[in-house]
Structure formats: C-alpha cells, structure tokens
Write an enzyme that holds these catalytic residues in place. Structure first.
Site, mmCIF file in Angstrom:
data_model
loop_
_atom_site.group_PDB
_atom_site.id
_atom_site.type_symbol
_atom_site.label_atom_id
_atom_site.label_comp_id
_atom_site.label_asym_id
_atom_site.label_seq_id
_atom_site.Cartn_x
_atom_site.Cartn_y
_atom_site.Cartn_z
ATOM 1 N N ARG A 1 1.357 12.070 -9.069
ATOM 2 C CA ARG A 1 1.851 10.745 -8.689
ATOM 3 C C ARG A 1 3.295 10.551 -9.124
ATOM 4 N NH1 ARG A 1 -2.464 7.456 -7.082
ATOM 5 N NH2 ARG A 1 -4.458 7.850 -8.059
ATOM 6 N N ASP B 1 -3.938 5.591 6.391
ATOM 7 C CA ASP B 1 -4.390 6.871 6.944
ATOM 8 C C ASP B 1 -5.366 6.543 8.086
ATOM 9 O OD1 ASP B 1 -4.784 9.666 7.045
ATOM 10 O OD2 ASP B 1 -6.360 9.613 5.553
ATOM 11 N N PHE C 1 -1.592 16.181 4.273
ATOM 12 C CA PHE C 1 -1.968 15.522 3.028
ATOM 13 C C PHE C 1 -0.766 15.525 2.085
ATOM 14 C CE2 PHE C 1 -3.965 14.602 -0.966
ATOM 15 C CZ PHE C 1 -4.837 13.588 -0.593
ATOM 16 N N GLU D 1 0.845 -1.204 0.000
ATOM 17 C CA GLU D 1 0.000 0.000 0.000
ATOM 18 C C GLU D 1 0.876 1.248 0.000
ATOM 19 O OE1 GLU D 1 -2.492 1.640 -0.450
ATOM 20 O OE2 GLU D 1 -4.334 0.833 0.377
ATOM 21 N N ASP D 2 0.295 2.339 -0.447
ATOM 22 C CA ASP D 2 1.024 3.614 -0.386
ATOM 23 C C ASP D 2 0.983 4.213 1.014
ATOM 24 O OD1 ASP D 2 -1.713 4.131 -0.562
ATOM 25 O OD2 ASP D 2 -1.547 5.577 -2.195
HETATM 26 P P1 IMP Z 1 -7.583 5.181 4.709
HETATM 27 O O1 IMP Z 1 -8.694 4.258 4.338
HETATM 28 O O2 IMP Z 1 -8.073 6.404 5.424
HETATM 29 O O3 IMP Z 1 -6.452 4.515 5.449
HETATM 30 O O4 IMP Z 1 -7.039 5.808 3.378
HETATM 31 C C1 IMP Z 1 -6.361 5.115 2.486
HETATM 32 C C2 IMP Z 1 -6.301 5.760 1.117
HETATM 33 O O5 IMP Z 1 -6.596 7.172 1.112
HETATM 34 C C3 IMP Z 1 -4.887 5.627 0.658
HETATM 35 O O6 IMP Z 1 -4.670 4.371 0.056
HETATM 36 C C4 IMP Z 1 -4.762 6.791 -0.286
HETATM 37 O O7 IMP Z 1 -5.233 6.426 -1.549
HETATM 38 C C5 IMP Z 1 -5.656 7.870 0.295
HETATM 39 N N1 IMP Z 1 -4.878 8.813 1.125
HETATM 40 C C6 IMP Z 1 -4.882 8.917 2.467
HETATM 41 N N2 IMP Z 1 -4.064 9.901 2.884
HETATM 42 C C7 IMP Z 1 -3.504 10.424 1.772
HETATM 43 C C8 IMP Z 1 -2.552 11.482 1.537
HETATM 44 O O8 IMP Z 1 -2.027 12.141 2.457
HETATM 45 N N3 IMP Z 1 -2.242 11.714 0.245
HETATM 46 C C9 IMP Z 1 -2.776 11.033 -0.796
HETATM 47 N N4 IMP Z 1 -3.654 10.034 -0.626
HETATM 48 C C10 IMP Z 1 -4.032 9.727 0.646
HETATM 49 MG MG MG Z 2 -4.301 3.868 -1.936
#
Ligand code: IMP
Ligand code: MG
Length: 187
Positions: free
Chosen positions: A176, A114, A163, A110-111
């Site tokens: 990206r 969050d 962010f 995963e990237d």
């Molecule tokens: P989560 O479900 O809140 O953990 O969010 C996961 C997804 O939200 C990640 O896989 C990203 O695609 C996107 N995301 C969350 N934070 C960021 C950020 O700071 N920059 C860009 N994408 C983000």
């Molecule tokens: Mg993602």
C-alpha cells in the site's frame, strides 16, 4: 525533498503503470474541481469527505490538501466477502461512520471501482441515511470488469484490466505504501 527509501522507489517486482508525478498532477486537478463544485454549498451545509478504508487513505490524504474549502473527514470500513482478487458483491461494514451524515453533502472517496459491487452497495447504504447529496471520487476505474453501473463524479484514471498495487492499493495487505501504481507482471 528527501527521497523515499529505495524499496519504495523501485517498481520491482511490479511494472509501473502510473507514476507518482502523474498521480500528484491528477489529484491536484480533482481537488480544484471539487473546490469549484462545493465552495458555493459550503456556507450553508457541511461537506463530509468520506474515505473508504483502507485503500483510499493515501488518495484521500493528498486530495483533501487540494480542496480549498472547509471540510470534515470521516471513514467507513468495509470488507467484501470473496477471494483476494474478485469481489462477490456481498459487503460487510467493519467500521461505521463516527457522525451522522443526515443533511450533509458527502463525497465518498474510493481507491478503485472494479466490478462496481462494493461502491454500489455502499452508496445504497449511505443514501438511506438521508444526506443532502452524495458524490463519488475514485482514483481508478477498470471499466472492462464492470458488472454494476456506477457513476464516478471525480475520476483519477481509467486503467486496463490488470491487478494493481501501490498508492493505497494492496495485494494481501502489502505494497500500500508504494508511491506509484504498479501492476503484477503477467496479470
Ligand atoms: P469491486 O467491488 O469489484 O468494485 O471491488 C472493489 C474493491 O476490490 C476495491 O475497493 C479494492 O479494495 C479491491 N480491488 C479491486 N481491484 C483491485 C486491484 O486491481 N488492486 C487492488 N485492489 C483491488
Ligand atoms: Mg477498497
């Protein structure tokens, strides 16, 4: 090495949080760690490195070049219902795996974790497919935003609640291809 074009070199309009060199050094360490953990398993069972589209693609491409063992690649596309910067926890699979993972060792790449909702949903979904094991590699973690406990087995960097974009991460599908990780000033 030929330098990337100027657009990709300047952090503007972002502030640089993690440089391309720092990313490269950490990714190489994670690859070595994965190699050490999976080499003993690989003789008996296939190892699948599973990229979560699209944000993980740059990280995955660099990471697998530091895994000194045979692996297979696959991808899963997911999209989270929610606005641009907040995850709702309701996740939809937009592109499924190309092959079964039953009985295989899976490393999900995963990237960023969050709130943790996306990865939580994904790991639960993958577990129903009866892999031999599942581990998670994430380039970034924002612990201040955590709403779901997620165990990250291979973590690149812990970051503050900002962010971020670049190295695969986007804002409205842009940026990206920046080789570093930057944040939106004032965020
Ligand atoms: P989560 O479900 O809140 O953990 O969010 C996961 C997804 O939200 C990640 O896989 C990203 O695609 C996107 N995301 C969350 N934070 C960021 C950020 O700071 N920059 C860009 N994408 C983000
Ligand atoms: Mg993602």
């Amino acid at each position: 090495m030929v330098a990337p074009p100027a657009w990709n070199r300047s952090p503007e309009p972002f502030a640089e949080l993690i440089s391309a060199d720092a990313i490269a050094a950490r990714v190489s360490e994670l690859g070595a760690q994965i190699t050490a953990d999976y080499l003993p398993l690989i003789a008996s069972t296939e190892v699948v490195v599973l990229g979560v589209l699209k944000g993980s693609v740059l990280f995955l491409a660099d990471l697998v070049r530091h895994i000194a063992a045979p692996i297979h690649l696959d991808f899963i596309g997911i999209s989270s219902y929610g606005d641009a910067t907040t995850s709702s926890g309701v996740v939809r699979i937009t592109q499924d795996l190309s092959r079964s993972i039953e009985g295989k060792h899976v490393i999900v790449v995963e990237d960023i974790v969050d709130t943790g909702h996306t990865v939580h949903y994904l790991l639960e979904n993958l577990a129903t497919r009866r892999p031999a094991s599942i581990k998670l590699a994430s380039l970034l973690h924002k612990p201040e935003r955590s709403e779901r406990e997620v165990k990250i087995d291979y973590l690149g960097f812990t970051i503050p609640n900002k962010f971020v974009v670049g190295y695969g991460l986007d804002v409205s599908q842009q940026y990206r291809n920046l080789p570093f990780i930057g944040f939106v000033q004032g965020s």
